[in-house]
Design an enzyme around this catalytic site. Structure first.
Site, short mmCIF file in Angstrom:
data_model
loop_
_atom_site.label_atom_id
_atom_site.label_comp_id
_atom_site.label_asym_id
_atom_site.label_seq_id
_atom_site.Cartn_x
_atom_site.Cartn_y
_atom_site.Cartn_z
N THR A 70 2.89 32.08 -39.14
CA THR A 70 4.29 32.35 -39.48
C THR A 70 5.07 31.04 -39.62
OG1 THR A 70 4.17 34.44 -38.30
CG2 THR A 70 6.38 33.55 -38.68
N GLN A 176 -5.71 34.72 -43.48
CA GLN A 176 -6.86 35.62 -43.32
C GLN A 176 -8.14 35.01 -43.86
OE1 GLN A 176 -7.09 38.52 -41.72
NE2 GLN A 176 -4.94 38.81 -41.25
N HIS A 198 -5.94 32.11 -34.29
CA HIS A 198 -6.38 33.35 -33.64
C HIS A 198 -7.04 34.33 -34.61
CE1 HIS A 198 -3.08 36.36 -34.63
NE2 HIS A 198 -2.44 35.25 -34.96
N THR A 234 6.55 18.10 -28.19
CA THR A 234 5.28 17.69 -27.58
C THR A 234 4.18 18.66 -28.00
OG1 THR A 234 6.51 16.80 -25.72
CG2 THR A 234 4.15 17.20 -25.36
N CYS A 321 6.07 52.03 -38.91
CA CYS A 321 6.69 53.23 -38.38
C CYS A 321 8.08 52.87 -37.89
CB CYS A 321 5.85 53.72 -37.22
SG CYS A 321 6.35 55.28 -36.56
C1 PLP Z 1 -1.72 36.96 -44.17
C2 PLP Z 1 -1.03 36.60 -42.89
N1 PLP Z 1 -0.07 35.64 -42.91
C3 PLP Z 1 0.57 35.26 -41.80
C4 PLP Z 1 0.30 35.84 -40.59
C5 PLP Z 1 1.03 35.37 -39.37
O1 PLP Z 1 0.21 34.53 -38.59
P1 PLP Z 1 0.55 34.24 -37.05
O2 PLP Z 1 0.22 35.50 -36.31
O3 PLP Z 1 -0.36 33.13 -36.67
O4 PLP Z 1 1.98 33.87 -36.99
C6 PLP Z 1 -0.68 36.85 -40.51
C7 PLP Z 1 -0.96 37.52 -39.24
O5 PLP Z 1 -1.41 38.64 -39.17
C8 PLP Z 1 -1.35 37.23 -41.69
O6 PLP Z 1 -2.30 38.18 -41.69
#
Ligand code: PLP
Length: 377
Positions: A70, A176, A198, A234, A321
């Site tokens: 994000t 992804q 993650h 940091t 939802c």
């Molecule tokens: C295509 C895509 N972009 C961005 C994100 C956001 O990543 P993060 O959870 O590391 O902020 C995700 C998370 O599911 C994602 O699938």
């Protein structure tokens, strides 16, 4: 028996990643300090950065560590657009993750002109649509690489070549894709690329933005000037160590693991092929290897997720939802599904701990869940 088939939402921490993080967490040091404690942290950060550069095939440019996908998307989009004193034009698609779609909506509300490229029934963007949408004042193109909900992988090289020829900055949300399929920025004309640990067995809360040589960005926030001034604060050294280890593991095992998961995924799809009301979604050629998605003609995806959860199996739905009512998935709508079907999306995503027995069990449970829900309707 519990089965986790939601690896596109997040992956478990790999034991080698955990070990690398624990080793670093038991020491400390601020990477900006001039003493040995600081130097130790700085070395961990730079080693991890190199591991990530290797995974991305980057020979030039740099990797900026962020808190995840994000933040990387926001840094890319605002980092470019804030350089302009007056609103310009940018291009994106109708199927972006909220972490791209929302920053772009904000810019649109503040006067920017936005073109949202359509997708076909497989979720593919036509390169000629991008070509035709470029304007003299287009300053950024931001397109998703591999789709979280329907698994479709775009032809990034072709899309990037169009941007490069036009001299327009090209950002891709590769959250992804990175760590799950080969991504090579040295062969693909991309200026900015977002990723997140993650999604490939690294820790939550860390990711990064690849910034190609010569691309300048305005930071999101200002302060001590860490990360070449692009991300003050940091650095989270244990998380960065985990990301580096995850990148190194991905580089070693991705191809082999991808083949194994592709076979398991295809087997799972085969087992569900006798359910005519469950339609596969996305592109079945250009697709993430571990990703399977469907749309149920009559049942809402959320109901299937709940039913599978009762059976101890984690899957996800593509629809949102709000106030108890299921809304159709914007991605499936953009792909041309009618609203009454577009709330029936589900996703099953596999990982390195997924076995053939897991897949067989999930197929059986899904068939039973659908039969039960249909009887109850
Ligand atoms: C295509 C895509 N972009 C961005 C994100 C956001 O990543 P993060 O959870 O590391 O902020 C995700 C998370 O599911 C994602 O699938």
């Amino acid at each position: 028996m519990q089965v986790y088939l939601d690896h596109s939402a997040t992956t478990p921490l790999h034991r080698e990643v955990r070990a690398a993080m624990e080793e670093v967490a038991s020491r400390w040091g601020n990477s900006s300090s001039l003493h040995i404690w600081g130097e130790r942290s700085l070395n961990v950060i730079e080693r991890s950065r190199q591991m990530v550069m290797n995974l991305l095939g980057a020979v030039g440019g740099r990797v900026v560590f962020t808190s995840g996908g994000t933040e990387s998307n926001n840094l890319a989009i605002f980092g470019i657009t804030r350089q302009y004193l007056t609103p310009q034009h940018l291009i994106t698609s109708t199927v972006e993750h909220a972490a791209v779609a929302e920053p772009i909506c904000w810019l649109e509300q503040h006067g920017w002109a936005v073109t949202r490229l359509p997708v076909d029934a497989r979720g593919q963007i036509a390169p000629q649509d991008l070509q035709l949408s470029l304007r003299p004042n287009t300053v950024l193109v931001s397109l998703i690489y591999a789709h979280n909900e329907v698994g479709t992988v775009q032809n990034l090289t072709k899309l990037g070549q169009i941007c490069r020829a036009a001299g327009v900055c090209f950002h891709t949300d590769a959250v992804q894709a990175v760590g799950r399929m080969p991504v090579d920025v040295s062969r693909c004309p991309v200026d900015l690329l977002s990723f997140s640990a993650h999604k490939f067995y690294g820790p939550q809360g860390i990711g990064g933005l690849y910034v190609a040589e010569g691309v300048s960005l305005v930071p999101l926030h200002f302060g001590g000037g860490q990360e070449d001034g692009l991300r003050s604060g940091t650095p989270a050294v244990p998380l960065i160590a985990g990301l580096g280890q995850a990148a190194s593991l991905a580089k070693d095992m991705m191809l082999q693991e991808g083949d194994r998961l592709r076979a398991l995924r295809d087997h799972l799809r085969q087992q569900l092929a006798d359910l005519p009301e469950l339609q596969p979604t996305g592109d079945w050629q250009d697709r993430l290897p571990h990703h399977l998605s469907f749309c149920h003609r009559t049942l809402a995806g959320r109901r299937l997720v709940w039913a599978m959860n009762l059976a101890g199996i984690a899957i996800s739905s593509g629809s949102a939802c709000s106030s108890g009512r299921t809304k159709p998935s914007p991605t499936l709508l953009a792909m041309g599904y009618p609203p009454e079907i577009a709330s029936g999306g589900i996703r099953l995503s596999l990982g390195y701990d997924t076995t053939a027995a897991d897949v067989d069990w999930a197929a059986l449970a899904l068939k039973q869940a659908i039969a039960r829900l249909q009887l109850g309707d």
